[in-house]
Design an enzyme around this catalytic site. Structure first.
Site, PDB file in Angstrom:
ATOM      1  CG  ASP A   8      71.106  -4.586 -28.138  1.00 49.41           C
ATOM      2  OD1 ASP A   8      69.857  -4.323 -28.943  1.00 49.41           O
ATOM      3  OD2 ASP A   8      72.064  -5.182 -28.630  1.00 49.41           O
ATOM      4  CG  ASP A   9      66.993  -6.799 -28.525  1.00 47.71           C
ATOM      5  OD1 ASP A   9      66.787  -5.923 -29.234  1.00 47.71           O
ATOM      6  OD2 ASP A   9      67.222  -7.988 -28.910  1.00 47.71           O
ATOM      7  CB  CYS A  14      70.981  -4.143 -33.727  1.00 46.78           C
ATOM      8  SG  CYS A  14      70.470  -5.123 -32.306  1.00 46.78           S
ATOM      9  CG  HIS A  23      74.961  -3.241 -35.433  1.00 55.30           C
ATOM     10  ND1 HIS A  23      74.520  -4.130 -34.393  1.00 55.30           N
ATOM     11  CD2 HIS A  23      75.464  -4.224 -36.351  1.00 55.30           C
ATOM     12  CE1 HIS A  23      74.529  -5.537 -34.931  1.00 55.30           C
ATOM     13  NE2 HIS A  23      75.332  -5.641 -35.608  1.00 55.30           N
ATOM     14  CG  ASP A  76      68.548  -1.871 -30.213  1.00 54.45           C
ATOM     15  OD1 ASP A  76      67.488  -2.096 -29.201  1.00 54.45           O
ATOM     16  OD2 ASP A  76      68.908  -2.608 -30.821  1.00 54.45           O
ATOM     17  CG  HIS A  77      64.555  -3.172 -30.564  1.00 51.41           C
ATOM     18  ND1 HIS A  77      64.972  -4.389 -30.633  1.00 51.41           N
ATOM     19  CD2 HIS A  77      65.176  -2.576 -31.671  1.00 51.41           C
ATOM     20  CE1 HIS A  77      66.036  -4.698 -31.427  1.00 51.41           C
ATOM     21  NE2 HIS A  77      65.982  -3.429 -32.100  1.00 51.41           N
TER      22      HIS A  77
END
Ligand SMILES: *[C@@H]1O[C@H](CO)[C@@H](O)[C@H](O)[C@H]1NC(C)=O
Ligand SMILES: *[C@@H]1O[C@H](CO)[C@@H](O)[C@H](O)[C@H]1NC(C)=O
Ligand SMILES: *[C@@H]1O[C@H](CO)[C@@H](O)[C@H](O)[C@H]1NC(C)=O
Ligand SMILES: *[C@@H]1O[C@H](CO)[C@@H](O)[C@H](O)[C@H]1NC(C)=O
Ligand SMILES: *[C@@H]1O[C@H](CO)[C@@H](O)[C@H](O)[C@H]1NC(C)=O
Ligand SMILES: *[C@@H]1O[C@H](CO)[C@@H](O)[C@H](O)[C@H]1NC(C)=O
Ligand SMILES: *[C@@H]1O[C@H](CO)[C@@H](O)[C@H](O)[C@H]1NC(C)=O
Length: 522
Positions: free
Chosen positions: A35-36, A70, A124, A317-318
């Site tokens: 995540d991130d 997200c 999510h 996700d990014h």
């Protein structure tokens, strides 16, 4: 949330993998989503396990999320459909109810005879996955969530100023003293290892998705990882201020970060105030340490995987995107790609879904691909030589000018395969306000559409109707153009610079023809 990406360079590799290709049965799939996690240069931190994975597979250095938030990002990459096709830009709708009964990556594998598992944060949670992480459609087993996830917003961070436990942004912890004596990602790792052991003697292939929660904020991680990132070595941001000539609609006021107790106390003026330097360093240190923590967990996870029988995808996700598979030769790819490409690529790597059609946002078929299968292109994309690290020539780098106007010539490949990535981000207003980072659908008035080529990033902020989901290209709230060959950190918006006029026009046309084919005739 974190918007950009590019990943640094690696190292060397073992070319012998392909000789071990398994002949019987299908490969397993291990899908790791962090995540991130964004671009981190070696100057700041060394993620040695992730580097090892990248050195063993095909590593896309310029992979772009379709919307850097997200829920929209995950639903998009897991269905292989763009946010405009899912009509999800916030956290509050479930595509099967509002857009179409689209098949997901794990559902596709499940329907092709795989046992599918979800651990931690894959979809999510909440409304955008029907409060079940899309169970039972996507998963053979009820998705696993670590018990300690319930302390996500709890006041568990020892604060040096108040000497109390607070809900802080910066939150190194002693795991033994945490409620539940663990952290979510440690629990997910244990669970994943158990599944891998359980499946050792099982001939049915598995699709195991492991979603790590960190380094998403709050930056809560085992304190010992701070030692890997001494504060004296942390570099401040090179451009702490707003890019020159940036339209205000583009400003991300990081409302969520401001709401954490430790940051709230700093009274940073809203929306344009910047982080005090001392805190920038502290936050960066903890972000890097949290990334190192996840890197360590990934190392342990990988040590339990039989690489001769498994396709591994590592993404966020990014940002980063790596595929490792027995038959893939390691390489680095600099061509921009999109996270909607993961679905067709994974299907291709698993030798499934050869006849799945391509589609656009109007298409309501259950299974079609908006992205592209990167597998056949991996060989053709621009790569670096592993030993010398020299890039192959990039077409766009050779600039030519119009003889009469002296403008840069747009060297775009209109007809050939796509060599660019498209992303979007919504806004409620032209001027930054409290909900600018995460507007709800009914508040959205503007959509920023970006196109990223090897050399440029061009963004148009245009009027968006949140009822009809239509775009009005005659109503523009801001335009941006950054030239990465001279400004890799996007510190200077060149939209108004006259020598870029032709580039801007070409990119605008290309972007519109992909977002909105019907309206792009003029
Ligand atoms: C990462 O590794 C490189 C090469 O070994 C080294 O030069 C660099 O200082 C390291 N970075 C950090 C933050 O320790
Ligand atoms: C959606 O697709 C699934 C899987 O193909 C199918 O079982 C289900 O009936 C579909 N639902 C609707 C409402 O069409
Ligand atoms: C979503 O959840 C509701 C409530 O549990 C359930 O009735 C509905 O069938 C689910 N939708 C789909 C498409 O699975
Ligand atoms: C798998 O099979 C091997 C050899 O038959 C056996 O020794 C091992 O205990 C089995 N492992 C599991 C988890 O069943
Ligand atoms: C922030 O504002 C509060 C209330 O106005 C004040 O007590 C505090 O000293 C301020 N903090 C800083 C760091 O300026
Ligand atoms: C978006 O929805 C809200 C509430 O329905 C409405 O007031 C607003 O005008 C809409 N915006 C557009 C551009 O249609
Ligand atoms: C948005 O679209 C709806 C439905 O087509 C229309 O009724 C409404 O007037 C539009 N809103 C604006 C602000 O143009």
């Amino acid at each position: 949330m974190i918007v950009k990406s590019t990943f640094f360079l690696l190292l060397f590799t073992q070319q012998t993998r392909s000789t071990f290709a398994r002949t019987e049965g299908n490969h397993n799939v291990l899908f790791i989503i962090v995540d991130d996690l964004r671009h981190l240069s070696e100057e700041n931190v060394n993620l040695t396990n992730i580097q090892k994975i990248r050195a063993g597979g095909v590593s896309f250095e310029h992979a772009y999320a379709q919307q850097a938030l997200c829920a929209p990002s995950r639903n998009s990459l897991l269905t292989g459909r763009r946010p405009d096709s899912l009509r999800l830009y916030d956290f509050y709708s479930y595509w099967r109810d509002t857009a179409g009964n689209f098949t997901t990556i794990p559902q596709f594998f499940k329907e092709n005879g795989y046992e599918t598992y979800s651990l931690g944060k894959v979809f999510h949670p909440g409304q955008s996955s029907n409060y079940t992480d899309d169970y039972p459609h996507s998963w053979s087993h009820y998705p696993y969530h670590p018990q300690t996830e319930i302390y996500k917003y709890a006041a568990v961070c020892k604060d040096y100023f108040t000497n109390k436990l607070e809900s802080n942004l910066v939150c190194p912890v002693n795991v033994k003293h945490q409620p539940g004596h663990s952290l979510p990602d440690l629990e997910s790792l244990d669970y994943a290892i158990n599944i891998l052991k359980e499946r050792l003697n099982n001939s049915k292939p598995y699709f195991l998705a492991v979603g790590f929660h960190k380094p998403h904020i709050p930056l809560k991680f085992p304190r010992k990882f701070l030692r890997k990132v001494p504060i004296g070595k942390v570099q401040p941001p090179r451009y702490p201020n707003m890019p020159k000539e940036m339209p205000l609609v583009a400003w991300h006021p990081w409302t969520d970060i401001r709401s954490r107790n430790d940051i709230k106390r700093l009274n940073i003026s809203f929306p344009m105030g910047t982080m005090p330097k001392k805190w920038s360093l502290k936050i960066r240190q903890s972000y890097f340490a949290a990334a190192t923590y996840i890197d360590a967990l990934i190392g342990v996870l990988m040590s339990h995987v039989n690489m001769r029988k498994t396709i591994v995808v590592l993404t966020s996700d990014h940002v980063p995107l790596v595929f490792v598979a027995p038959e893939l030769s390691p390489r680095i790819v600099h061509t921009p790609v999109e996270l909607v490409d993961i679905f067709p690529t994974l299907a291709g790597l698993a030798n499934l879904g050869q006849n799945i059609p391509k589609c656009n946002k109007e298409d309501k078929r259950q299974l079609c691909f908006e992205g592209k299968n990167l597998k056949p292109r991996m060989e053709r994309y621009e790569t670096r030589n592993y030993f010398t690290n020299n890039p192959e020539p990039i077409m766009e780098k050779y600039e030519t000018r119009n003889y009469f106007t002296n403008n840069l010539r747009p060297r775009m490949a209109y007809k050939t395969a796509k060599h660019f990535a498209i992303s979007q981000y919504p806004r409620p207003s032209k001027y930054p306000q409290r909900n600018s980072d995460k507007p709800r659908l009914k508040q959205i008035k503007i959509m920023g559409y970006s196109i990223r080529t090897k050399r440029y990033r061009y963004t148009a902020w245009v009027s968006f109707n949140n009822t009809s989901f239509t775009i009005n290209w005659n109503k523009i709230y801001g335009l941006e153009l950054y030239d990465h060959s001279i400004d890799p950190e996007e510190s200077n918006n060149l939209y108004l610079v006259s020598k870029y006029k032709d580039i801007h026009r070409a990119l605008s046309k290309l972007l519109r023809s992909h977002i909105d084919p019907k309206s792009s005739t003029n």
